[in-house]
Enzyme design. Structure first.
Site, PDB file in Angstrom:
ATOM      1  N   GLY A 146     -15.870 -11.559   6.302  1.00 18.08           N
ATOM      2  CA  GLY A 146     -17.425 -11.575   6.214  1.00 18.08           C
ATOM      3  C   GLY A 146     -17.852 -11.391   4.539  1.00 18.08           C
ATOM      4  N   GLY A 147     -16.957 -11.256   3.837  1.00 18.34           N
ATOM      5  CA  GLY A 147     -17.311 -11.037   2.503  1.00 18.34           C
ATOM      6  C   GLY A 147     -17.497 -12.320   1.497  1.00 18.34           C
ATOM      7  N   LYS A 164       0.937  -1.128  -0.030  1.00 21.74           N
ATOM      8  CA  LYS A 164      -0.107   0.035   0.194  1.00 21.74           C
ATOM      9  C   LYS A 164       0.828   1.246   0.103  1.00 21.74           C
ATOM     10  CE  LYS A 164      -3.797  -2.421   2.356  1.00 21.74           C
ATOM     11  NZ  LYS A 164      -3.059  -3.586   2.589  1.00 21.74           N
TER      12      LYS A 164
HETATM   13  P1  XMP Z   1      -7.914 -12.188   5.342  1.00 16.93           P
HETATM   14  O1  XMP Z   1      -7.210 -13.012   6.268  1.00 16.93           O
HETATM   15  O2  XMP Z   1      -8.705 -11.366   5.662  1.00 16.93           O
HETATM   16  O3  XMP Z   1      -6.647 -11.621   4.360  1.00 16.93           O
HETATM   17  O4  XMP Z   1      -8.558 -13.092   4.185  1.00 16.93           O
HETATM   18  C1  XMP Z   1      -6.940 -10.196   3.581  1.00 16.93           C
HETATM   19  C2  XMP Z   1      -5.424  -9.697   3.050  1.00 16.93           C
HETATM   20  O5  XMP Z   1      -5.704  -8.873   2.357  1.00 16.93           O
HETATM   21  C3  XMP Z   1      -5.438  -7.656   2.897  1.00 16.93           C
HETATM   22  N1  XMP Z   1      -6.338  -6.707   2.714  1.00 16.93           N
HETATM   23  C4  XMP Z   1      -6.288  -5.822   1.977  1.00 16.93           C
HETATM   24  N2  XMP Z   1      -5.272  -5.392   0.879  1.00 16.93           N
HETATM   25  N3  XMP Z   1      -6.845  -3.528   0.276  1.00 16.93           N
HETATM   26  C5  XMP Z   1      -5.530  -4.130   0.335  1.00 16.93           C
HETATM   27  O6  XMP Z   1      -4.862  -3.609  -0.562  1.00 16.93           O
HETATM   28  C6  XMP Z   1      -7.708  -3.924   1.286  1.00 16.93           C
HETATM   29  O7  XMP Z   1      -9.001  -3.280   1.400  1.00 16.93           O
HETATM   30  C7  XMP Z   1      -7.419  -4.964   2.125  1.00 16.93           C
HETATM   31  N4  XMP Z   1      -8.181  -5.516   3.194  1.00 16.93           N
HETATM   32  C8  XMP Z   1      -7.256  -6.395   3.327  1.00 16.93           C
HETATM   33  C9  XMP Z   1      -5.013  -7.835   4.219  1.00 16.93           C
HETATM   34  O8  XMP Z   1      -3.830  -7.313   4.581  1.00 16.93           O
HETATM   35  C10 XMP Z   1      -4.509  -9.304   4.176  1.00 16.93           C
HETATM   36  O9  XMP Z   1      -3.388  -9.584   3.579  1.00 16.93           O
END
Ligand code: XMP
Length: 258
Positions: free
Chosen positions: A214-215, A87
């Site tokens: 939750g998605g 990010k």
């Molecule tokens: P989980 O364990 O929740 O992990 O399936 C999700 C992964 O995605 C990342 N993450 C994001 N990365 N924008 C991003 O660029 C987002 O909105 C976002 N939400 C979650 C999180 O860091 C993890 O690696």
């Protein structure tokens, strides 16, 4: 416009018959355990995923040019493109160094934050990505609870004089800047829809937040997401390979690819 990463993802999606991007967010007591657990999970699930996303969970304990580079090499041997979820969010000259290092270590793309803007912000990242034939994926709307505080703000667009949601303006910037992907959280399918409409199908949407956050796969794909980012639901599962296959099949059943 850097097409290379988009094509790489398309090829991998076709080859693996999967739209699942694995978030390899391994935690353990010490770096050695993190490394071997990461390698093991990758070994178990590689045939069900189309790309690997790495976060600071691995970069910090393993080091970019040490453990992480070995994991990237392994992923590439399995034919998987790799994405760094840093990010990127700094001023231009620092962003350039950040991107250069991730790309030198072998990442095929990185995630950047459009909040910093173009000039002396993300422009150097797009430039180095073009020079090195890599991809840039932009955040549009994040998956966590307070995403609305930043990405959901109503803003005045000085180019049109209209009030718009921040995430729509970020999707417009993704088109303008030639991004290879846009991130929109699976936890907000209605936002994915709006972003998808803005992108006109020209840039694929990557959606994190499936499972633990939750998605849901069906709603997320129906809203217009293309790739599904899944972390804890797979890596913490009792049988990660069966779970990864289940996620892949659920997505493929929905899009009619099986
Ligand atoms: P989980 O364990 O929740 O992990 O399936 C999700 C992964 O995605 C990342 N993450 C994001 N990365 N924008 C991003 O660029 C987002 O909105 C976002 N939400 C979650 C999180 O860091 C993890 O690696």
């Amino acid at each position: 416009m850097p097409l290379a990463f988009k094509s790489l993802m398309k090829e991998s999606e076709k080859e693996k018959n999967s739209r699942i991007v694995l978030a390899l967010d391994i935690t353990a007591e010490d770096p050695e355990k993190i490394f071997w657990k990461s390698m093991l999970i990758l070994e178990k699930v590689h045939e069900y995923i189309c790309a690997l996303k790495i976060n600071h969970h691995l970069i910090l304990p393993l080091g970019l040019f040490n453990g992480v580079r070995k994991i990237l090499d392994r992923a590439h041997k399995f034919g998987l493109p790799t994405i760094m979820d840093c990010k990127a969010n700094d001023v231009g000259h620092t962003n350039r160094v950040i991107a250069e290092n991730y790309f030198k270590a072998g990442f095929d793309a990185l995630i950047a934050n459009p909040f910093v803007g173009w000039e002396d912000g993300l422009q150097p990242i797009f430039e180095i990505a073009k020079e090195m034939d890599r991809g840039v994926i932009l955040l549009a709307y994040m998956s966590h609870k307070s995403a609305w505080e930043g990405y959901g703000q109503s803003i005045y667009d000085p180019t049109t004089g209209k009030i718009k949601p921040q995430y729509v303006v970020f999707a417009e910037k993704a088109l303008l800047w030639g991004a290879d992907g846009v991130v929109a959280g699976a936890t907000y399918p209605e936002k994915i829809k709006e972003i998808h409409t803005t992108l006109k199908g020209l840039i694929p949407i990557y959606s994190p937040g499936i499972g633990v956050q939750g998605g849901r796969i069906r709603e997320t794909l129906a809203a217009g997401a293309h790739y599904l980012i899944v972390g804890r639901s797979i890596i913490n599962a009792e049988k990660p390979s069966e779970t990864a296959k289940k996620f892949r099949d659920l997505a493929n059943n929905f899009i009619g690819k099986i």
